[in-house]
Design an enzyme around this catalytic site. Structure first.
Site, PDB file in Angstrom:
ATOM      1  N   ASP A  17       0.825  -1.225   0.000  1.00 56.21           N
ATOM      2  CA  ASP A  17       0.000   0.000   0.000  1.00 56.21           C
ATOM      3  C   ASP A  17       0.857   1.273   0.000  1.00 56.21           C
ATOM      4  O   ASP A  17       0.436   2.314   0.488  1.00 56.21           O
ATOM      5  CB  ASP A  17      -0.941   0.061   1.222  1.00 56.21           C
ATOM      6  CG  ASP A  17      -1.696  -1.227   1.420  1.00 56.21           C
ATOM      7  OD1 ASP A  17      -2.227  -1.741   0.435  1.00 56.21           O
ATOM      8  OD2 ASP A  17      -1.756  -1.716   2.565  1.00 56.21           O
ATOM      9  N   GLU A  18       2.046   1.201  -0.548  1.00 56.84           N
ATOM     10  CA  GLU A  18       2.963   2.356  -0.516  1.00 56.84           C
ATOM     11  C   GLU A  18       2.606   3.406  -1.556  1.00 56.84           C
ATOM     12  O   GLU A  18       3.225   4.473  -1.600  1.00 56.84           O
ATOM     13  CB  GLU A  18       4.412   1.901  -0.751  1.00 56.84           C
ATOM     14  CG  GLU A  18       4.977   0.968   0.311  1.00 56.84           C
ATOM     15  CD  GLU A  18       4.790  -0.492  -0.057  1.00 56.84           C
ATOM     16  OE1 GLU A  18       4.013  -0.759  -1.007  1.00 56.84           O
ATOM     17  OE2 GLU A  18       5.397  -1.361   0.582  1.00 56.84           O
ATOM     18  N   GLY A  19       1.628   3.073  -2.415  1.00 54.62           N
ATOM     19  CA  GLY A  19       1.313   3.986  -3.517  1.00 54.62           C
ATOM     20  C   GLY A  19       2.062   3.575  -4.783  1.00 54.62           C
ATOM     21  O   GLY A  19       2.333   4.397  -5.654  1.00 54.62           O
ATOM     22  N   LYS A  20       2.379   2.274  -4.875  1.00 54.24           N
ATOM     23  CA  LYS A  20       3.092   1.770  -6.058  1.00 54.24           C
ATOM     24  C   LYS A  20       2.295   2.024  -7.324  1.00 54.24           C
ATOM     25  O   LYS A  20       2.844   2.358  -8.365  1.00 54.24           O
ATOM     26  CB  LYS A  20       3.356   0.263  -5.936  1.00 54.24           C
ATOM     27  CG  LYS A  20       4.294  -0.112  -4.833  1.00 54.24           C
ATOM     28  CD  LYS A  20       4.459  -1.605  -4.731  1.00 54.24           C
ATOM     29  CE  LYS A  20       3.195  -2.343  -4.370  1.00 54.24           C
ATOM     30  NZ  LYS A  20       2.656  -2.052  -3.042  1.00 54.24           N
ATOM     31  N   GLY A  44      -4.322  -4.378  -4.380  1.00 58.48           N
ATOM     32  CA  GLY A  44      -5.288  -3.425  -4.920  1.00 58.48           C
ATOM     33  C   GLY A  44      -4.597  -2.119  -5.234  1.00 58.48           C
ATOM     34  O   GLY A  44      -4.165  -1.419  -4.336  1.00 58.48           O
ATOM     35  N   HIS A  45      -4.425  -1.814  -6.506  1.00 58.51           N
ATOM     36  CA  HIS A  45      -3.835  -0.533  -6.871  1.00 58.51           C
ATOM     37  C   HIS A  45      -4.948   0.458  -7.151  1.00 58.51           C
ATOM     38  O   HIS A  45      -5.862   0.168  -7.911  1.00 58.51           O
ATOM     39  CB  HIS A  45      -3.006  -0.666  -8.144  1.00 58.51           C
ATOM     40  CG  HIS A  45      -1.681  -1.313  -7.913  1.00 58.51           C
ATOM     41  ND1 HIS A  45      -0.956  -1.148  -6.757  1.00 58.51           N
ATOM     42  CD2 HIS A  45      -0.935  -2.101  -8.702  1.00 58.51           C
ATOM     43  CE1 HIS A  45       0.164  -1.835  -6.850  1.00 58.51           C
ATOM     44  NE2 HIS A  45       0.195  -2.422  -8.014  1.00 58.51           N
ATOM     45  N   ARG A 146       2.885 -28.928  -6.398  1.00 57.43           N
ATOM     46  CA  ARG A 146       2.867 -29.484  -7.753  1.00 57.43           C
ATOM     47  C   ARG A 146       1.536 -30.113  -8.138  1.00 57.43           C
ATOM     48  O   ARG A 146       1.464 -31.109  -8.835  1.00 57.43           O
ATOM     49  CB  ARG A 146       4.027 -30.490  -7.937  1.00 57.43           C
ATOM     50  CG  ARG A 146       5.357 -29.766  -7.902  1.00 57.43           C
ATOM     51  CD  ARG A 146       6.486 -30.678  -7.638  1.00 57.43           C
ATOM     52  NE  ARG A 146       6.396 -31.240  -6.303  1.00 57.43           N
ATOM     53  CZ  ARG A 146       7.270 -32.072  -5.788  1.00 57.43           C
ATOM     54  NH1 ARG A 146       8.297 -32.454  -6.503  1.00 57.43           N
ATOM     55  NH2 ARG A 146       7.134 -32.534  -4.560  1.00 57.43           N
ATOM     56  N   GLN A 227       2.272  -5.821  -3.131  1.00 58.85           N
ATOM     57  CA  GLN A 227       2.619  -5.872  -1.694  1.00 58.85           C
ATOM     58  C   GLN A 227       3.971  -5.205  -1.449  1.00 58.85           C
ATOM     59  O   GLN A 227       4.378  -4.367  -2.245  1.00 58.85           O
ATOM     60  CB  GLN A 227       2.599  -7.322  -1.173  1.00 58.85           C
ATOM     61  CG  GLN A 227       1.210  -7.943  -1.139  1.00 58.85           C
ATOM     62  CD  GLN A 227       0.915  -8.808  -2.325  1.00 58.85           C
ATOM     63  OE1 GLN A 227       1.795  -9.393  -2.901  1.00 58.85           O
ATOM     64  NE2 GLN A 227      -0.330  -8.904  -2.708  1.00 58.85           N
ATOM     65  N   LYS A 334       3.154  10.256  -0.627  1.00 62.24           N
ATOM     66  CA  LYS A 334       2.277  10.782   0.425  1.00 62.24           C
ATOM     67  C   LYS A 334       2.971  11.756   1.377  1.00 62.24           C
ATOM     68  O   LYS A 334       2.617  11.834   2.558  1.00 62.24           O
ATOM     69  CB  LYS A 334       1.627   9.621   1.188  1.00 62.24           C
ATOM     70  CG  LYS A 334       0.686   8.806   0.293  1.00 62.24           C
ATOM     71  CD  LYS A 334      -0.216   7.926   1.099  1.00 62.24           C
ATOM     72  CE  LYS A 334      -1.574   7.796   0.473  1.00 62.24           C
ATOM     73  NZ  LYS A 334      -2.532   7.055   1.243  1.00 62.24           N
TER      74      LYS A 334
HETATM   75  P1  GDP Z   1      -0.421   0.496  -3.782  1.00 62.43           P
HETATM   76  O1  GDP Z   1      -1.073  -0.825  -3.634  1.00 62.43           O
HETATM   77  O2  GDP Z   1       0.996   0.465  -3.301  1.00 62.43           O
HETATM   78  O3  GDP Z   1      -0.581   1.095  -5.128  1.00 62.43           O
HETATM   79  O4  GDP Z   1      -1.150   1.470  -2.804  1.00 62.43           O
HETATM   80  P2  GDP Z   1      -2.665   1.938  -2.795  1.00 62.43           P
HETATM   81  O5  GDP Z   1      -3.431   1.523  -3.960  1.00 62.43           O
HETATM   82  O6  GDP Z   1      -3.212   1.620  -1.448  1.00 62.43           O
HETATM   83  O7  GDP Z   1      -2.429   3.496  -2.981  1.00 62.43           O
HETATM   84  C1  GDP Z   1      -2.424   4.345  -2.014  1.00 62.43           C
HETATM   85  C2  GDP Z   1      -3.499   5.393  -2.090  1.00 62.43           C
HETATM   86  O8  GDP Z   1      -2.825   6.596  -1.891  1.00 62.43           O
HETATM   87  C3  GDP Z   1      -4.265   5.577  -3.388  1.00 62.43           C
HETATM   88  O9  GDP Z   1      -5.579   6.011  -3.081  1.00 62.43           O
HETATM   89  C4  GDP Z   1      -3.502   6.668  -4.097  1.00 62.43           C
HETATM   90  O10 GDP Z   1      -4.288   7.446  -4.973  1.00 62.43           O
HETATM   91  C5  GDP Z   1      -3.062   7.497  -2.945  1.00 62.43           C
HETATM   92  N1  GDP Z   1      -1.788   8.176  -3.168  1.00 62.43           N
HETATM   93  C6  GDP Z   1      -0.708   7.753  -3.868  1.00 62.43           C
HETATM   94  N2  GDP Z   1       0.292   8.655  -3.781  1.00 62.43           N
HETATM   95  C7  GDP Z   1      -0.184   9.668  -3.007  1.00 62.43           C
HETATM   96  C8  GDP Z   1       0.395  10.877  -2.518  1.00 62.43           C
HETATM   97  O11 GDP Z   1       1.531  11.220  -2.791  1.00 62.43           O
HETATM   98  N3  GDP Z   1      -0.396  11.642  -1.711  1.00 62.43           N
HETATM   99  C9  GDP Z   1      -1.670  11.309  -1.370  1.00 62.43           C
HETATM  100  N4  GDP Z   1      -2.346  12.112  -0.560  1.00 62.43           N
HETATM  101  N5  GDP Z   1      -2.234  10.175  -1.811  1.00 62.43           N
HETATM  102  C10 GDP Z   1      -1.507   9.365  -2.610  1.00 62.43           C
END
Ligand code: GDP
Length: 429
Positions: A17-20, A44-45, A146, A227, A334
């Site tokens: 959930d790092e915002g990948k 979930g992206h 397997r 992940q 973030k």
């Molecule tokens: P992933 O699985 O690593 O892609 O993470 P998520 O899908 O949980 O993404 C994280 C959430 O943070 C999503 O709703 C993104 O739109 C949001 N997001 C990503 N980068 C940023 C950022 O720099 N700032 C903010 N406020 N939200 C962000």
């Protein structure tokens, strides 16, 4: 914005959930192919394009860019129903997918009995792992055992039926032992899943060969991890991990290319830390701060809606991620979520129960649950950063915070994300 290098891997540095999704989305502009190499529909992206929000679980988020080819490598477990649900939803929203999606012939199928078993095991477990209940663990168990069914098997009905029968009977016996009754619903779901077999076969391809020849033709490739490092089956906080290798080396085995084809590895880390599911989390905030950052950062799971636990940036983990993945750079996301904080803390080491301080990430998960982080305090910047597009324009305290992260993690910061929109990104020269 071009990805650095010809073949770039994007990995999570924390617990996922790092915002990948956002970073992959931004870097996709400069590449021709985006491929997933591990995981299943538990990833979930969430990607924002204009006013639209897309949540993608199986298909790489690169699909939202016109003309890019998106591949699912052999390392993924592919839930056929979920895959086509997502595929059809994208088509319904006007995305042209013709000739753009390929799945590895060697990818494992995640079938309805895997989901049933996953849920039953988690529901009856004494020590819960905190799985998403989507069948990922059981599908990988079948792979290692397997007895899995692969995409290529869909082309041989007789063989397929035999393999499915053996695997399903085994699952049913386990369900019986767990006191869970199987229902007709399973047969219906199986018929539905296998009914999509020909449709999936039409997308089957040799992913490793595709990528290798694209690279030879001078094309650029992005390999998208799901992940994070701390959830890696070998290197994560075992047993509170996912069932696959999430780290960069898996991008080679999970797609069928050689490790020497990869020249760039970008680790995505939030400017703080979150964790969903069970397991130790050393830098967890106190309840008040936890609530504050969860609200500011919208920290709820994209797949399950579960609230994420939030905490300070953990450099011990980031340093470990830099080592395990061989990071060539960091993408810090973030940062804007921390804009209102007066002071920030960075964990630089862990104090063990016997008083010694360590700066490496311990293999022993039990110890990890008892460490006390050693913190360094930095001043906050107390200014909005969402509109900043250049590193020099960030408040000095925000830059100092990023510099310290890079120093402690042993990896340069290459991108800083300051909001969820595509445009809210700073590329560090
Ligand atoms: P992933 O699985 O690593 O892609 O993470 P998520 O899908 O949980 O993404 C994280 C959430 O943070 C999503 O709703 C993104 O739109 C949001 N997001 C990503 N980068 C940023 C950022 O720099 N700032 C903010 N406020 N939200 C962000």
């Amino acid at each position: 914005m071009a990805a650095q290098g010809r073949c770039t891997v994007i990995v999570g540095c924390q617990w996922g959930d790092e915002g990948k999704g956002k970073i992959v989305d931004v870097l996709t502009e400069g590449v021709d192919i985006v491929a997933r190499y591990q995981g299943g529909a538990n990833a979930g992206h969430t990607v924002h394009v204009g006013e639209d929000e897309f949540v993608l679980h199986q298909i790489p988020s690169g699909i939202l860019h016109d003309g890019k080819r998106c591949l699912l490598g052999n390392g993924v477990v592919l839930d056929i129903q979920q895959f086509f649900e997502e595929y059809d939803a994208l088509v319904a929203r006007g995305i042209d997918l013709r000739g753009r999606v390929g799945v590895s012939e060697r990818a494992q199928l995640l079938l309805p009995y895997h989901r049933l078993l996953d849920k039953a095991v988690e529901d009856t477990a004494v020590q819960k792992i905190g799985t998403t209940g989507r069948g990922i663990g059981p599908a990988y168990e079948d792979k290692a055992g397997r007895r899995g069914v692969r995409v290529v098997d869909l082309g041989n009905r007789e063989q397929l039926e035999k393999r499915v029968r053996i695997a399903q009977e085994r699952v049913c016996r386990r369900l019986e032992q767990l006191g869970v009754a199987t229902t007709e619903e399973l047969d219906t779901a199986m018929a539905e899943a296998l009914g999509l077999g020909d449709r999936l076969l039409a997308l089957a391809t040799d992913v490793g060969r595709n990528i290798t020849s694209a690279l030879l033709d001078g094309k650029r490739v992005l390999l998208e991890g799901a992940q994070g490092t701390a959830l890696d089956l070998d290197h994560g906080t075992y047993p509170f991990v996912t069932s696959s290798n999430t780290t960069a080396a898996a991008a080679a085995t999970g797609t069928g290319i050689g490790p020497t084809s990869i020249d760039t590895v970008i680790g995505v880390a939030k400017a703080y830390t979150t964790r969903v599911g069970e397991g130790p989390f050393p830098t967890a905030f106190d309840p008040k701060m936890d609530e504050r950052i969860r609200t500011l950062g919208g920290e709820f799971g994209a797949t399950t809606g579960r609230p994420r636990r939030c905490g300070w940036f953990d450099s011990v983990l980031a340093r470990f991620a830099a080592q395990v993945n061989g990071l060539t750079g960091l993408a810090v996301t973030k940062l804007d979520v921390l804009d209102t904080l007066h002071e920030l803390q960075l964990a630089t080491g862990y104090r063990m129960p016997d008083g010694t301080v360590i700066d490496g990430f311990p293999a022993d998960t039990w110890s990890l649950s008892r460490v006390v982080p050693v913190y360094e305090t930095l001043p906050g910047w107390e200014e909005p950063t969402g509109e900043v597009r250049k590193l020099e324009s960030l408040p000095a305290n925000a830059r100092a915070y990023l510099d310290r992260i890079a120093e402690l993690a042993n990896a340069p910061v290459r991108w800083v994300s300051v909001g969820s929109k595509r445009s809210q990104i700073i590329e560090v020269a």
